[in-house]
Design a protein around this motif. Structure first.
Motif, short mmCIF file in Angstrom:
data_model
loop_
_atom_site.label_atom_id
_atom_site.label_comp_id
_atom_site.label_asym_id
_atom_site.label_seq_id
_atom_site.Cartn_x
_atom_site.Cartn_y
_atom_site.Cartn_z
N GLY A 105 0.81 -1.21 0.00
CA GLY A 105 0.00 0.00 0.00
C GLY A 105 0.84 1.26 0.00
N ILE A 106 1.96 1.24 0.75
CA ILE A 106 2.79 2.44 0.78
C ILE A 106 3.77 2.47 -0.36
CG2 ILE A 106 2.56 2.83 3.28
CD1 ILE A 106 5.40 1.67 3.54
N GLY A 107 3.59 1.54 -1.33
CA GLY A 107 4.35 1.62 -2.57
C GLY A 107 5.73 1.01 -2.52
N MET A 108 5.96 0.01 -1.63
CA MET A 108 7.26 -0.65 -1.61
C MET A 108 7.38 -1.58 -2.81
SD MET A 108 7.91 -1.81 2.29
CE MET A 108 9.31 -1.17 3.13
N THR A 109 8.58 -1.66 -3.37
CA THR A 109 8.79 -2.61 -4.46
C THR A 109 8.91 -4.01 -3.86
OG1 THR A 109 11.16 -2.41 -4.31
CG2 THR A 109 10.03 -0.90 -5.81
N ASP A 110 8.86 -5.03 -4.74
CA ASP A 110 9.01 -6.41 -4.27
C ASP A 110 10.29 -6.60 -3.48
OD1 ASP A 110 6.68 -7.35 -5.11
OD2 ASP A 110 7.47 -8.81 -6.55
N ARG A 111 11.35 -5.98 -4.02
CA ARG A 111 12.66 -6.12 -3.42
C ARG A 111 12.69 -5.47 -2.03
NH1 ARG A 111 17.52 -6.27 -6.31
NH2 ARG A 111 19.28 -5.81 -4.96
N GLN A 112 12.13 -4.26 -1.93
CA GLN A 112 12.10 -3.57 -0.64
C GLN A 112 11.28 -4.37 0.37
OE1 GLN A 112 10.45 0.11 -2.08
NE2 GLN A 112 12.36 1.22 -1.68
N ARG A 113 10.17 -4.92 -0.15
CA ARG A 113 9.31 -5.68 0.74
C ARG A 113 10.05 -6.90 1.29
NH1 ARG A 113 5.09 -8.83 -0.48
NH2 ARG A 113 5.64 -8.77 -2.66
N LEU A 114 10.81 -7.57 0.41
CA LEU A 114 11.53 -8.77 0.81
C LEU A 114 12.54 -8.46 1.91
CD1 LEU A 114 12.11 -11.76 0.25
CD2 LEU A 114 13.87 -11.02 -1.34
N PHE A 115 13.36 -7.39 1.69
CA PHE A 115 14.41 -7.11 2.66
C PHE A 115 13.92 -6.30 3.85
CE2 PHE A 115 16.87 -8.09 -1.16
CZ PHE A 115 17.71 -9.05 -0.63
N GLY A 116 12.88 -5.47 3.63
CA GLY A 116 12.43 -4.60 4.70
C GLY A 116 11.38 -5.24 5.59
N ILE A 117 10.54 -6.11 5.02
CA ILE A 117 9.41 -6.65 5.79
C ILE A 117 9.53 -8.15 5.99
CG2 ILE A 117 6.89 -6.86 5.88
CD1 ILE A 117 7.69 -3.99 5.89
N GLU A 118 9.60 -8.88 4.86
CA GLU A 118 9.49 -10.32 4.95
C GLU A 118 10.66 -10.96 5.70
OE1 GLU A 118 6.81 -12.01 1.48
OE2 GLU A 118 8.66 -11.15 0.70
N PHE A 119 11.90 -10.59 5.30
CA PHE A 119 13.06 -11.19 5.94
C PHE A 119 13.11 -10.96 7.45
CE2 PHE A 119 16.37 -12.24 2.52
CZ PHE A 119 16.07 -13.57 2.68
N PRO A 120 13.00 -9.71 7.89
CA PRO A 120 13.07 -9.49 9.34
C PRO A 120 12.00 -10.29 10.09
CG PRO A 120 13.22 -7.40 8.18
CD PRO A 120 12.91 -8.44 7.15
N LEU A 121 10.79 -10.37 9.50
CA LEU A 121 9.73 -11.09 10.21
C LEU A 121 9.96 -12.60 10.19
CD1 LEU A 121 6.54 -9.08 9.24
CD2 LEU A 121 7.60 -9.27 11.48
#
Lengths: 388, 250
Positions: A290-306
């Motif tokens: 929703g806030i416009g993260m790219t797939d790559r940003q989502r992977l390293f910023g959200i998915e990996f840490p979680l």
């Protein structure tokens, strides 16, 4: 005030009593392979220290028997471990006749039972105190440091396992290096390949079942067979691929061991990456999109840490398993602590077996504690309070 | 028709395995290219069938012992009087898993001598962990509404354990047993380094005489056994889970 007993304390106290009074403390043998002569605490030590050790054990048993504060119990466990460590060294000096290079003194069942009792007590107190992850690593460091100090001081030099060591100190460190290289190197390689593979499996659903089933199948092949089977293809590569032999690829030795450990390691890494990524809450991903993260940003910023705690759990499984399995590399000439274990079995020299087995167990144990602490530090706050 | 394919594959695997064990000679041409200098391609220092049966017997004895001890212990620490031991038993299980099988095996030799006994001890200790862990999970994650209902209907502690808790936890316990059996099947081969009669003998003979065919057949028999037993257990779990009215687990 009524006297209250601690349930586990009753078991521990009985074990301590049995280990100190009924079981032999040390074994004396005229040389390294003949059957030994078991000695109780009073026979194994000079009169003074013998009485002192019995007294200490009686105090320890009494304290753990009653409901006492947990910190006191942990102190008792630490002092108990320290005292048997010191006294087994004294027993070795006391029992070995002067200037006799063949005689061997080794810890007997009583020593191991006492060691187990105090370790049990320590594990129980630490579980009850629920220390922070860093404190646990610190406790591990203190314990290992204590053992190192005793080793350096020469107190244990009379013990049979160190007599085996002193004859092959160079080889020991060489094999230790190989063992660690094998275990860590294959872990590193499996993370390097397994993480991307796990991400791919997560994103491309049709791939998932196929990859995981193949990796599962590899796990069913017994380790000694997999080590052996890989000799053939690696031997072929060494002969037919230019440059392969130069970088150390050979049919026997470390190369097939490394590949086998790598193949075994892939399943926990890939499976845990898939499970970890699948467990990322949908809302987190939606919000990120929703806030416009790219797939790559989502992977390293959200998915990996979680997903990190679950992935690290996979790494923990792999590291502990690899440290254990690396002993088998010795069967195909790959080196490692297994060399001493299998030589010892071959010569029925159990001290030599211990020289290989004890460092392996210590390494695996230390690796497990450090990684458990890492996993807990990476866990989200709400789980941290629950997991402790 | 497509539903049947996995079953047909497993049936084929079973048929090939049995054929290999009973008439290994048939497979000689397949393995022959792997050996050099006219070395035998089929294990010739004993019967593969006998070794397989001994292998399975070792695993069965060790696993039965492990099931009895692990399930009893898990039941004890989940009762009120054993609750004090629950956290400790969890950490012990964790610590136990860090002991490498080779080390356990080698350390059991001075006490028990060479042969089958140290292997049984190592397999028993290794088999305990997954069963204990799963039984604990099964018994501690029962829906509280069910437990309340059982208590409300006047069941005694004993009735609750045998009629409600254990049957409901059974699929999870079986999953632990399945894991334990598969690990034991592979670990039993290491027992042959201390002279236990298992399929490891074939593999070690192959390693010693540089005969890849031996290593391969020993490894593949164990692998096939593991796959078939794993699937068998999964099928039983599936049936039990359905009977207990639980959603099927993977």
């Amino acid at each position: 005030m009524s006297i209250r007993f601690d349930k586990l304390g009753v078991v521990t106290a009985l074990l301590i009593a049995y280990g100190a009074l009924a079981a032999p403390f040390a074994t004396f043998r005229a040389n390294r392979i003949v059957p030994g002569d078991a000695k109780g605490i009073l026979d194994a030590l000079p009169v003074g220290p013998g009485m002192l050790l019995l007294g200490l054990m009686a105090c320890a048993a009494l304290i753990v028997l009653l409901k006492t504060p947990t910190r006191l119990r942990l102190t008792v466990a630490a002092l108990g471990l320290a005292s048997i460590a010191v006294f087994i060294g004294m027993a070795a000096t006391h029992l070995t006749p002067p200037a006799n290079a063949y005689a061997r003194v080794s810890p007997a069942s009583g020593f191991w039972i006492l060691l187990f009792s105090f370790a049990l007590l320590a594990a129980d107190s630490i579980t009850r105190l629920r220390p922070l992850p860093l404190v646990r690593v610190l406790l591990l460091a203190i314990t290992l440091g204590g053992a190192a100090v005793v080793l350096m001081s020469g107190l244990w030099d009379g013990l049979s396992i160190l007599k085996e060591y002193s004859g092959r100190a160079d080889v020991f460190w060489l094999e230790a290096g190989r063992h660690v290289t094998l275990a860590l190197g294959s872990l590193f390689a499996s993370v390097l390949v397994g993480l991307p593979l796990g991400i791919l499996c997560h994103r491309v659903a049709p791939l998932r079942a196929g990859v995981l089933n193949t990796l599962n199948l590899i796990q069913t092949i017994p380790s000694i067979a997999l080590f052996g089977i890989l000799i053939a293809p690696l031997g072929w590569i060494a002969v037919n691929v230019p440059g392969a032999a130069v970088i150390g690829i050979r049919g026997i030795g470390a190369a097939p061991a490394f590949v086998a450990l790598f193949l075994y390691s892939l399943l926990p890494v890939v499976a845990n990456t898939v499970v970890g990524l699948a467990g990322v809450p949908r809302e987190a991903n939606e919000a990120a999109r929703g806030i416009g993260m790219t797939d790559r940003q989502r992977l390293f910023g959200i998915e990996f840490p979680l997903a990190m705690p679950v992935i690290l759990t996979g790494v923990r499984i792999v590291l502990v398993q690899n440290i254990g399995l690396a002993t088998i590399a010795a069967l195909i000439g790959g080196g490692g602590f297994g060399v001493f274990v299998f030589q010892g079995i071959g010569q029925t020299a159990m001290d030599l077996v211990l020289l290989g087995a004890v460092p392996t167990v210590v390494l695996a144990f230390a690796a497990a504690i450090v990684l458990d602490a890492l996993i807990e530090m990476n866990a989200p706050q709400r789980e941290r309070s629950r997991a402790a | 028709m497509r539903v049947l394919i996995p079953y047909l594959l497993r049936l084929a695997l079973l048929v090939i395995l049995i054929a290999f064990l009973v008439v290994p000679g048939w497979f000689d041409p397949l393995l022959k290219p792997l050996v050099r200098d006219n070395a035998p391609a089929i294990y010739n220092q004993g019967s593969l069938l006998t070794l397989t049966l001994l292998h399975l017997r070792t695993v069965a004895i060790a696993t039965t012992g492990a099931i009895l001890v692990a399930v009893t212990l898990a039941i004890l620490v989940t009762r009120p009087f054993g609750a004090e031991f629950l956290p400790l038993s969890r950490s012990l299980v964790n610590i136990g898993q860090t002991f490498p099988p080779v080390a356990v095996l080698a350390l059991a030799v001075p006490i028990l001598g060479f042969g089958e006994k140290p292997t049984l001890v190592a397999l028993f200790l290794y088999g305990l962990l997954p069963i204990f862990e799963n039984t604990l999970t099964g018994l501690t994650t029962l829906p509280s509404s069910v437990m309340e209902a059982a208590r409300g209907s006047g069941m005694t502690d004993r009735q609750r354990l045998f009629k409600v808790e254990l049957p409901l936890a059974m699929p999870v316990i079986l999953a632990g047993i399945r894991l334990s059996v598969v690990i034991s099947l592979a670990t039993a081969t290491i027992g042959s380094t201390v002279a236990a009669k298992t399929l490891g003998e074939v593999i070690i003979a192959g390693l010693q005489s540089n005969n890849i065919a031996f290593v391969l057949q020993g490894g593949l028999i164990v692998g096939a056994l593991a796959v078939l037993i794993y699937d068998g257990f999964s099928a039983i779990e599936h049936v039990l889970a359905r009977r207990a009215g639980l959603p099927a687990r993977a």
